[in-house]
Scaffold this active site. Structure first.
Site, PDB file in Angstrom:
ATOM      1  N   SER B  12      75.679   4.375  17.809  1.00  0.00           N
ATOM      2  CA  SER B  12      75.307   5.421  16.851  1.00  0.00           C
ATOM      3  C   SER B  12      74.188   6.253  17.489  1.00  0.00           C
ATOM      4  O   SER B  12      74.292   6.612  18.664  1.00  0.00           O
ATOM      5  CB  SER B  12      74.883   4.776  15.532  1.00  0.00           C
ATOM      6  OG  SER B  12      74.601   5.754  14.564  1.00  0.00           O
ATOM      7  N   HIS B  39      79.398   6.514  15.663  1.00  0.00           N
ATOM      8  CA  HIS B  39      79.109   7.297  14.450  1.00  0.00           C
ATOM      9  C   HIS B  39      79.074   8.779  14.808  1.00  0.00           C
ATOM     10  O   HIS B  39      78.498   9.165  15.820  1.00  0.00           O
ATOM     11  CB  HIS B  39      77.772   6.869  13.848  1.00  0.00           C
ATOM     12  CG  HIS B  39      77.828   5.509  13.216  1.00  0.00           C
ATOM     13  ND1 HIS B  39      76.712   4.813  12.839  1.00  0.00           N
ATOM     14  CD2 HIS B  39      78.882   4.721  12.884  1.00  0.00           C
ATOM     15  CE1 HIS B  39      77.075   3.654  12.299  1.00  0.00           C
ATOM     16  NE2 HIS B  39      78.389   3.573  12.335  1.00  0.00           N
ATOM     17  N   ASP B 132      75.400  -1.168  10.975  1.00  0.00           N
ATOM     18  CA  ASP B 132      76.847  -1.180  11.172  1.00  0.00           C
ATOM     19  C   ASP B 132      77.140  -1.692  12.581  1.00  0.00           C
ATOM     20  O   ASP B 132      76.512  -1.249  13.537  1.00  0.00           O
ATOM     21  CB  ASP B 132      77.394   0.249  10.989  1.00  0.00           C
ATOM     22  CG  ASP B 132      78.907   0.278  10.915  1.00  0.00           C
ATOM     23  OD1 ASP B 132      79.507  -0.728  10.476  1.00  0.00           O
ATOM     24  OD2 ASP B 132      79.497   1.311  11.298  1.00  0.00           O
TER      25      ASP B 132
END
Lengths: 276, 187
Positions: B12, B39, B132
């Site tokens: 991310s 992401h 995540d």
């Protein structure tokens, strides 16, 4: 709280569903189905896959409630704003000029795309000139959508941003009212919409042909054999010259029925039927 | 070492430069498929593949639903879809709700890849600003696969790698250079 089930659990649930409701889930995409079943197990308060099977077999869960709960969500209004602009600018007026300008939206679940379509038709001043036949997997879906749905703040924020990118004629907020922090769409948007239950797209007879079918991100839930059957059904339900719209990361290439279509917009995944 | 069938990378905030360096180092004949769940902005559908492709010798693809997985390619989870690997090595995509505020969700991609490849998966978590991927990496461990996290000291944002290390006992904590060296040894 059940957070995972195995392949045997999944098969057992599929059997229970088939035996009890006559609904065949055996050719659904495994990962997506598994996640929907886990969601259903927890929604219905079961403590295990076996317990869930028992509830199904004892009909403690109605078929309608089951279908409502496992249906795949479509997650935003005006998802992919450029697609909705394309429909507004190049397709909607053509459909409105047809003798029977009808659009079919099978498998409507949360209603986001149905309301999005209704809004672009209303903003084009074509309400009443285009009819929408929409099908939902359960009566519960129909009741909810007929009342304007019930959308949480997070979805509305994303949808407002999408609507801004779509460049609509007004503010997205003008299409809903807030009640207990939930958005309820104005039901009059659906004045030209006929909503009927259809729990299996393959089980319904083709009674008319459509100028456009919008079936976005629904093919995701099927394995290729079932996907192929569904695409044949969709193509058979289109007029020659009619349009099929699917999700931007979906493809028709694994179905023979795609030979009856030509691509008219590869980015937005709009296809036109060439031959019957 | 050569028993692995796929490499799955999650990242991310702060991962773009790391991924770019990894991709640039892989030869054109790299034999394993690389699956990346990074992401990204949900509403921007194009540009990411192009940006990553600048230095890549391998084709970078956003897979369509039901597309078969092939060796020697880099697959990037498309914007606004969760990306799964199904048994039989085909991709499936989903519009289910966001998980960990993310769609694509790294956890969901890792869950399906680890279920599919079991011990033959290498899972790598890079820099990122939320958790995540942590449970996803744990699922790689639970299925017998090999796990790597980028050294948190090197990460621009170490939240994701730290959460992963808290969620599971990772096999290696590597710098970017060490990750590259490891991947090259798998070829």
């Amino acid at each position: 709280m059940v957070d995972n089930i195995g392949i045997v659990d999944t098969r057992n649930i599929i059997s229970a569903v088939t035996d009890t409701y006559g609904i065949d889930l055996s050719d659904y995409t495994f990962t997506i189905l598994k996640r929907r079943l886990i969601h259903a197990i927890n929604t219905f308060g079961s403590h295990s896959a076996d317990d869930f099977c028992d509830k199904i077999r004892k009909k403690a869960i109605t078929a309608d409630d089951f279908l409502y709960t496992i249906s795949l969500e479509v997650t935003e209004f005006f998802r992919d704003p450029s697609l909705w602009r394309e429909l507004r600018d190049k397709y909607i007026s053509e459909i409105s000029r047809a003798t029977d300008g009808r659009i079919w939206m099978p498998c409507v679940t949360s209603g986001d795309e149905l309301f999005s379509l209704a809004i672009i038709i209303a903003e084009a001043g074509l309400q009443g000139k285009i009819k929408i036949d929409a099908n939902c997997p359960s009566n519960k879906h129909i009741e909810l959508i007929n009342k304007g749905g019930n959308y949480d703040q997070k979805k509305i924020e994303v949808s407002e941003a999408n609507y801004t990118r779509y460049v609509g004629k007004t503010q997205f907020a003008s299409y809903y009212t807030l009640s207990d922090n939930k958005a309820v769409m104005k039901p009059q948007l659906l004045d030209s919409v006929t909503l009927e239950k259809q729990d299996d797209i393959l089980n319904s007879a083709i009674t008319r042909k459509y100028k456009m079918i919008i079936y976005r991100n629904k093919l995701l839930q099927f394995n290729i054999p079932l996907y192929d059957k569904v695409i044949h059904k969709l193509v058979d339900s289109l007029e020659v010259g009619g349009y099929l719209v699917i999700g931007n990361m979906e493809t028709l290439e694994y179905s023979e029925a795609s030979k009856k279509l030509q691509v008219v917009n590869a980015t937005e995944k709009i296809y036109k039927k060439r031959v019957d | 070492m050569n028993d692995y069938k796929a490499i799955m990378i999650g990242g991310s905030a702060g991962s773009f430069q790391v991924v770019s360096r990894i991709i640039a180092a892989l030869p054109a004949n790299y034999p394993l498929p690389i699956l990346m769940c990074l992401h990204r902005l949900k509403h921007i559908r194009s540009g990411f593949v192009e940006a990553l492709s600048i230095k890549s010798k391998l084709p970078i693809i956003e897979p369509h639903d039901k597309e078969p997985l092939k060796a020697g390619r880099i697959y990037l989870a498309p914007a606004n879809y969760h990306m799964y690997i199904e048994l039989g090595n085909r991709f499936s995509l989903s519009t289910e709700d966001v998980v960990n505020h993310s769609r694509p969700s790294i956890d969901l991609s890792f869950f399906s890849a680890s279920y599919n490849f079991k011990r033959k998966l290498v899972g790598i978590i890079l820099s990122g600003a939320n958790k995540d991927g942590a449970l996803g990496l744990k699922s790689v461990t639970d299925n017998g696969g090999l796990t790597i996290v980028q050294d948190p000291k090197e990460c621009q944002v170490p939240t994701m790698t730290t959460a992963s290390m808290n969620a599971t006992k990772v096999d290696y904590v590597f710098s970017t250079k060490q990750i590259i060296d490891f991947l090259l040894k798998l070829a």
